[in-house]
Design an enzyme around this catalytic site. Structure first.
Site, PDB file in Angstrom:
ATOM      1  N   ARG A 121      49.187-106.082  46.997  1.00 47.88           N
ATOM      2  CA  ARG A 121      50.191-105.697  46.185  1.00 47.88           C
ATOM      3  C   ARG A 121      51.211-106.580  45.907  1.00 47.88           C
ATOM      4  NH1 ARG A 121      50.335 -99.477  45.276  1.00 47.88           N
ATOM      5  NH2 ARG A 121      48.268 -99.200  44.695  1.00 47.88           N
ATOM      6  N   GLN A 126      48.582-108.548  40.661  1.00 47.22           N
ATOM      7  CA  GLN A 126      48.693-107.125  39.928  1.00 47.22           C
ATOM      8  C   GLN A 126      47.708-107.017  38.865  1.00 47.22           C
ATOM      9  OE1 GLN A 126      52.446-106.713  37.992  1.00 47.22           O
ATOM     10  NE2 GLN A 126      52.441-104.657  37.995  1.00 47.22           N
ATOM     11  N   ASP A 129      44.414-105.653  40.369  1.00 50.83           N
ATOM     12  CA  ASP A 129      44.537-104.546  41.392  1.00 50.83           C
ATOM     13  C   ASP A 129      43.596-103.491  40.635  1.00 50.83           C
ATOM     14  OD1 ASP A 129      45.333-102.421  42.797  1.00 50.83           O
ATOM     15  OD2 ASP A 129      47.441-102.636  42.607  1.00 50.83           O
ATOM     16  N   SER A 132      44.821 -99.529  41.526  1.00 49.33           N
ATOM     17  CA  SER A 132      45.950 -99.003  40.475  1.00 49.33           C
ATOM     18  C   SER A 132      45.203 -98.853  39.079  1.00 49.33           C
ATOM     19  CB  SER A 132      46.940-100.222  40.256  1.00 49.33           C
ATOM     20  OG  SER A 132      47.732-100.290  41.458  1.00 49.33           O
ATOM     21  N   TYR A 226      52.741 -98.677  49.744  1.00 52.35           N
ATOM     22  CA  TYR A 226      52.206 -97.602  50.213  1.00 52.35           C
ATOM     23  C   TYR A 226      53.190 -96.706  51.214  1.00 52.35           C
ATOM     24  CZ  TYR A 226      47.825 -99.917  48.341  1.00 52.35           C
ATOM     25  OH  TYR A 226      46.944-100.343  47.666  1.00 52.35           O
TER      26      TYR A 226
END
Length: 365
Positions: A121, A126, A129, A132, A226
């Site tokens: 993360r 990004q 990911d 996500s 998280y």
């Protein structure tokens, strides 16, 4: 290099690892892409679209022959693993914490593997990911499922027959899935509130128009953004706060998860029985044990007139966009790893180090 895309073997999986627009980009970069026949049909991408994008479409054997990279959504079947060429790199959502035998077999066959769940993360990673990207769709779909199961509508409505009050929705966990659930429930007209053990997300929740349920002296911010496990006293305070709030809700969406661990239990059976008959709980953590005590993965449990829906693999229920988003994650990762025909699988490099679960004949997960 040669990139292979197999037809997914997991029951009910409708996504595909690369879509035609990804193939076009990869072919322009000089790569060869082979796609197993029918791989994208369930997601709305016919074989003809792949061929038009420049891919070679054929059977599984021809697709895997000489492949340097094998792109997958979920874990391959045992039969597929036995066909993977030694020296290939398998990329997919491999659930490494629960895939010991698979990883051992990959290592024995000389196949490297990268788990898309383990993308770090960081700002740099990004766009890779996948958790996500897929969680965004799961949060959206969870609200639609809950709204469909409710015996009432979500928005306030003024009619000639009188005014209908809006439904009350409560989202537990304000990560990517939770924030999307909040936004979707708000768009549909519900009065929304949310809770998270990370107080830092309060402003994000409020920016979406939802109320934030605060629990004093609870802060469980883990690594990578998280949540981490709560201590006993913190857990008790959280359960008390959730119990006091949930009894007045019509729709509850739970999304709280801890990577590599069972989902935290935040909704007890007693809480469910305190809710009004006709209320609905949609548990997005069903596959890791559930946030609700009554959750059964893939089933709907009705207790005291309250429906508890154990939602599983919701991104696969919107496979067109889920595949588009996942494919972009994979293509971005490959662009990072490959500067030519060979991958830079440096076990010390930030992104590769985090994602490699099998490398050089050894299991690293």
């Amino acid at each position: 290099m040669r990139i292979a895309v197999l037809r997914e073997a997991a029951p009910g999986e409708r996504r595909v690892a690369l879509v035609p627009e990804n193939v076009t980009r990869l072919v322009k970069q000089g790569h060869e892409v082979r796609v197993e026949r029918g791989a994208g049909e369930a997601a709305g991408f016919p074989d003809e679209a792949y061929a038009a994008a420049g891919a070679q479409v054929g059977d599984a054997g021809a697709t895997l022959d000489g492949a340097r990279v094998v792109a997958a959504v979920q874990r391959p079947s045992e039969a597929q693993v036995e066909r993977l060429p030694p020296g290939a790199l398998l990329v997919g959502l491999l659930a490494p914490h629960a895939a010991g035998p698979l990883l051992e077999r990959l290592a024995a066959r000389g196949v490297d593997a990268m788990a898309m769940e383990k993308v770090p993360r960081t700002t740099r990673a990004q766009s890779m990911d996948a958790l996500s990207s897929q969680a965004t769709l799961a949060g959206y779909k969870a609200v639609l499922i809950g709204a469909s199961a409710l015996p009432r509508i979500l928005p306030m409505m003024t009619t000639a027959a009188g005014t209908l009050a809006p439904a009350k929705a409560f989202v537990v966990g304000a990560g990517v899935a939770g924030l999307q659930a909040i936004a979707t429930a708000r768009r549909l007209g519900a009065v929304v509130s949310a809770f998270d053990v990370r107080p830092v997300v309060k402003e994000q929740v409020q920016s979406l128009g939802a109320a934030f349920v605060e629990v004093p002296a609870v802060a469980a911010e883990g690594t990578g953004g998280y949540a981490k496990e709560l201590g006993q006293s913190e857990q008790e305070r959280v359960l008390a706060a959730v119990a006091g709030h949930v009894k007045d809700m019509d729709l509850v969406i739970t999304t709280a998860q801890i990577p590599g661990r069972p989902a935290p239990r935040l909704i007890t059976a007693a809480m469910v029985r305190s809710m009004r008959p006709g209320s609905v709980v949609v548990d997005l953590a069903a596959e890791t044990g559930g946030n609700c005590e009554l959750t059964r993965a893939g089933e709907t449990v009705v207790d005291g007139g309250v429906s508890v829906i154990g939602a599983v693999n919701l991104p696969s229920t919107v496979p067109f966009h889920a595949s588009q988003m996942y494919g972009r994650n994979v293509v971005t990762l490959l662009a990072h790893l490959f500067k030519g025909a060979e991958a830079d699988l440096d076990a010390q490099e930030e992104i590769a180090a985090a994602m490699l679960v099998v490398h050089g004949g050894k299991v690293r997960a």
